[in-house]
Motif scaffolding. Sequence first.
Motif, PDB file in Angstrom:
ATOM      1  N   SER A 195       0.827  -1.201   0.000  1.00 50.50           N
ATOM      2  CA  SER A 195       0.000   0.000   0.000  1.00 50.50           C
ATOM      3  C   SER A 195       0.863   1.254   0.000  1.00 50.50           C
ATOM      4  O   SER A 195       2.005   1.238   0.467  1.00 50.50           O
ATOM      5  N   LYS A 199       0.097   5.783   0.262  1.00 49.06           N
ATOM      6  CA  LYS A 199      -0.874   6.872   0.352  1.00 49.06           C
ATOM      7  C   LYS A 199      -0.242   8.126  -0.228  1.00 49.06           C
ATOM      8  O   LYS A 199       0.771   8.612   0.278  1.00 49.06           O
ATOM      9  N   SER A 204      -0.408  12.156  -1.278  1.00 48.34           N
ATOM     10  CA  SER A 204      -1.012  13.402  -0.824  1.00 48.34           C
ATOM     11  C   SER A 204      -0.828  14.468  -1.888  1.00 48.34           C
ATOM     12  O   SER A 204       0.152  14.456  -2.634  1.00 48.34           O
ATOM     13  N   PHE A 241      -8.424   1.442  -4.452  1.00 48.92           N
ATOM     14  CA  PHE A 241      -7.993   2.810  -4.184  1.00 48.92           C
ATOM     15  C   PHE A 241      -9.128   3.607  -3.560  1.00 48.92           C
ATOM     16  O   PHE A 241     -10.303   3.384  -3.876  1.00 48.92           O
ATOM     17  N   THR A 242      -8.773   4.565  -2.705  1.00 48.48           N
ATOM     18  CA  THR A 242      -9.756   5.446  -2.083  1.00 48.48           C
ATOM     19  C   THR A 242      -9.261   6.882  -2.149  1.00 48.48           C
ATOM     20  O   THR A 242      -8.152   7.173  -1.686  1.00 48.48           O
ATOM     21  N   TYR A 299      -6.091  13.155  -0.931  1.00 45.69           N
ATOM     22  CA  TYR A 299      -5.330  11.938  -0.693  1.00 45.69           C
ATOM     23  C   TYR A 299      -5.764  10.842  -1.659  1.00 45.69           C
ATOM     24  O   TYR A 299      -6.906  10.819  -2.135  1.00 45.69           O
ATOM     25  N   LEU A 319      -5.380   6.767  -1.254  1.00 50.17           N
ATOM     26  CA  LEU A 319      -4.917   5.568  -0.567  1.00 50.17           C
ATOM     27  C   LEU A 319      -4.977   4.408  -1.549  1.00 50.17           C
ATOM     28  O   LEU A 319      -6.042   4.112  -2.086  1.00 50.17           O
ATOM     29  N   ASN A 322      -4.316   0.469  -2.064  1.00 54.95           N
ATOM     30  CA  ASN A 322      -4.111  -0.849  -1.460  1.00 54.95           C
ATOM     31  C   ASN A 322      -4.001  -1.917  -2.543  1.00 54.95           C
ATOM     32  O   ASN A 322      -4.399  -1.694  -3.690  1.00 54.95           O
TER      33      ASN A 322
END
Length: 123
Positions: free
Chosen positions: A17, A19, A21, A68-69, A80, A82, A84
């Motif tokens: 993962s 993340k 920004s 993904f989020t 953002y 995120l 995974n």
Amino acid sequence: QVQLVESGGGLVQAGGSLKLSCAASGRTFLNYVMAWFRQAPGKEREFVAKIIRSKLSSNYADSVKGRFTISRDNDSKTVYLLMNSLQTEDTAIYYCAAGGRWDSTAVSDYEYWGQGTQVTVSS
């Protein structure tokens, strides 16, 4: 005017993962739909995810849906992504973008772009 600066990219093994920004500057951040795009070597830039101003609606490319989020913090003017369950096919430069059309995933509809951050997924 909006300026965008991405961070958080790097090298990760498949299944891992990351993340990302995107820090935005400018007083009109709330006016924009925020999105992430990516561009792999030799390929066109493609839509990944977007989120509207109110954070009530987000959309994803089929290739990342469920993994993904996207989220946004309007107070800190940060978006953002995120990611995974990363796959080697996710290797690309990831770009943050700001635009005005809530229903668009087209590169041409986004007015402002960051410089990009490299994501490399190894097998």
